[in-house]
Design an enzyme around this catalytic site. Structure first.
Site, PDB file in Angstrom:
ATOM      1  CG  HIS A 156     -20.317  16.983   5.608  1.00 31.45           C
ATOM      2  ND1 HIS A 156     -19.709  15.804   5.243  1.00 31.45           N
ATOM      3  CD2 HIS A 156     -20.329  17.766   4.504  1.00 31.45           C
ATOM      4  CE1 HIS A 156     -19.381  15.865   3.962  1.00 31.45           C
ATOM      5  NE2 HIS A 156     -19.741  17.047   3.486  1.00 31.45           N
ATOM      6  CB  CYS A 157     -16.416  21.178   7.000  1.00 34.13           C
ATOM      7  SG  CYS A 157     -15.785  22.797   6.481  1.00 34.13           S
ATOM      8  N   PRO A 158     -18.659  21.818   4.374  1.00 32.62           N
ATOM      9  CG  PRO A 158     -20.100  23.584   3.883  1.00 32.62           C
ATOM     10  CD  PRO A 158     -19.658  22.700   5.002  1.00 32.62           C
ATOM     11  CG  ASN A 161     -16.803  17.601  -0.829  1.00 34.22           C
ATOM     12  OD1 ASN A 161     -17.929  17.445  -0.370  1.00 34.22           O
ATOM     13  ND2 ASN A 161     -16.403  17.018  -1.944  1.00 34.22           N
TER      14      ASN A 161
END
Length: 401
Positions: free
Chosen positions: A187-189, A192
């Site tokens: 999951h890439c912030p 998002n």
């Protein structure tokens, strides 16, 4: 066949189904070693469960904040380079001839980076498709389902306790997105969003184009950055030509120097990120699978180009564009393994797809049946009744030998 024989086999099948369901319930209740979600979540007291949900919401809000910063930096780079460097600084130092070529080179890469960002953010990362769920309901207990473990499990559907359904190989549950993602990477912030089967290509292109855009901005503006960074430190009140006419304001200088610092920071950050993700992509690995050690990578296609094709699709001009592959080599539910024979189109040969199939199955479902080792009715009976005259009777009834 006589009525009494039909009744006998019907009772046997009923017993088999009851035992299979009880075994499935026991397997669902047994502890799982899945690393992507806590096994104790369902056992949490109400207060702790509320705290857990609150922490998940806090992580999501933090991810949105990080995304906002990333978008602001990208937009700032584009504004500062075009409006300050190209329109004011280059003409002020007598380099008007470089404005057009620099604008074309930088903006071409910058637009591709922004396009890739929008694609990676808005795309479905790879939710488990409805077709897989229909397939699971159709085959029922004939589909072997294994507990999820942090190791290679090729050709095995694993049970997600969070979603309460079987999921395909290489799929994992994201606690932030709250659903299982096909071939989940992480999951890439910054976007998002999860990085999974359907947007992994966009994520890699985003890293490449954004890094190239930052490096282009730095390389083309280094002389002016050095010169006016020194002037900004000295707090000089603008810049004047030989006639004493002011050409560049000190505020523009500060905006330009900040652009250089941000471009340098982004370039270094993306170089480090690409140094991690590109080697994994060339091996057909995800960041999750990079930690598996129980066997060699069963999905390694043997070459860099073949492994990248599993993400980008068959080689073509669409490799450079943040669009869905024109000729994808996988559906995200099942993946080509290193021991399979491939046809000219890059897909498994028809002999592999026919294995374990049925007349009513489509080509894709026949492939799923073969790779997930869906059991035939005869094999299901043999798993319960492994000896004695009843086995021969069951084989005769189902037409198996």
């Amino acid at each position: 066949k006589p009525l009494w024989l039909k009744l006998l086999v019907t009772v046997a099948f009923g017993k088999f189904q009851a035992e299979s369901k009880s075994h499935a319930l026991l397997a669902a209740a047994s502890p799982s070693h899945c690393h992507c979600q806590p096994d104790h979540l369902r056992l949490l007291p109400r207060r702790q469960h509320v705290d857990y949900m609150a922490s998940s919401g806090a992580v999501f809000c933090a991810s949105q904040a990080v995304q906002g910063v990333a978008v602001a930096v990208f937009l700032y780079e584009g504004f500062a380079y075009n409006m300050i460097f190209l329109r004011r600084i280059l003409p002020a130092v007598g380099k008007q001839a470089f404005v057009v070529p620099f604008a074309i080179i930088f903006n071409l890469v910058w637009v591709m980076a922004m396009w890739s960002y929008v694609a990676a953010y808005t795309a479905d990362p790879g939710k488990v498709p409805q077709r897989w769920q229909d397939f699971v309901r159709t085959v029922g207990e004939a589909l072997p389902v294994a507990p999820a473990r942090p190791e290679w499990q090729p050709g095995k559907a694993t049970y997600c306790k969070k979603c309460d359904v079987p999921r395909p190989e290489r799929a994992h549950h994201c606690l932030i997105c709250e659903f299982c993602v096909l071939r989940m990477d992480h999951h890439c912030p910054w976007i998002n969003n999860c990085v999974g089967f359907k947007n992994h290509k966009f994520f890699i292109l985003l890293g490449v184009y954004a890094c190239v855009a930052s490096l282009t901005g730095l390389v083309t503006s280094v002389p002016e950055l050095v010169r006016w960074a020194i002037a900004a430190v000295r707090l000089e009140d603008g810049f004047a030509d030989d006639d004493g006419k002011r050409t560049v304001e000190i505020a523009d200088v500060f905006v330009f120097v900040i652009f250089g610092l941000l471009a340098l920071f982004v370039a270094v950050l993306l170089i480090l990120m690409l140094a991690t993700h590109l080697p994994l992509a060339t091996q057909n690995l995800t960041t999750i699978e990079d930690n598996y050690e129980n066997m060699p990578n069963p999905f390694d296609q043997g070459s860099t180009a073949a492994n990248l094709a599993q993400i980008f699709g068959a080689y073509g001009p669409d490799w450079c564009l943040p669009i869905e592959p024109w000729r994808p080599l996988s559906d995200g539910v099942s993946f080509t393994r290193s021991d399979e024979r491939l046809g000219p189109d890059g897909l498994p040969e028809q002999s592999t797809m026919d294995a374990g199939g049925s007349n009513m199955s489509t080509g894709v479902e026949r492939l799923w049946r073969a790779r997930y080792k869906v059991r035939s009715p005869g094999a299901m009976i043999e798993s319960v009744v492994d000896h004695g005259p009843f086995l021969s009777l069951a084989r005769w009834w189902t037409g198996t030998t």
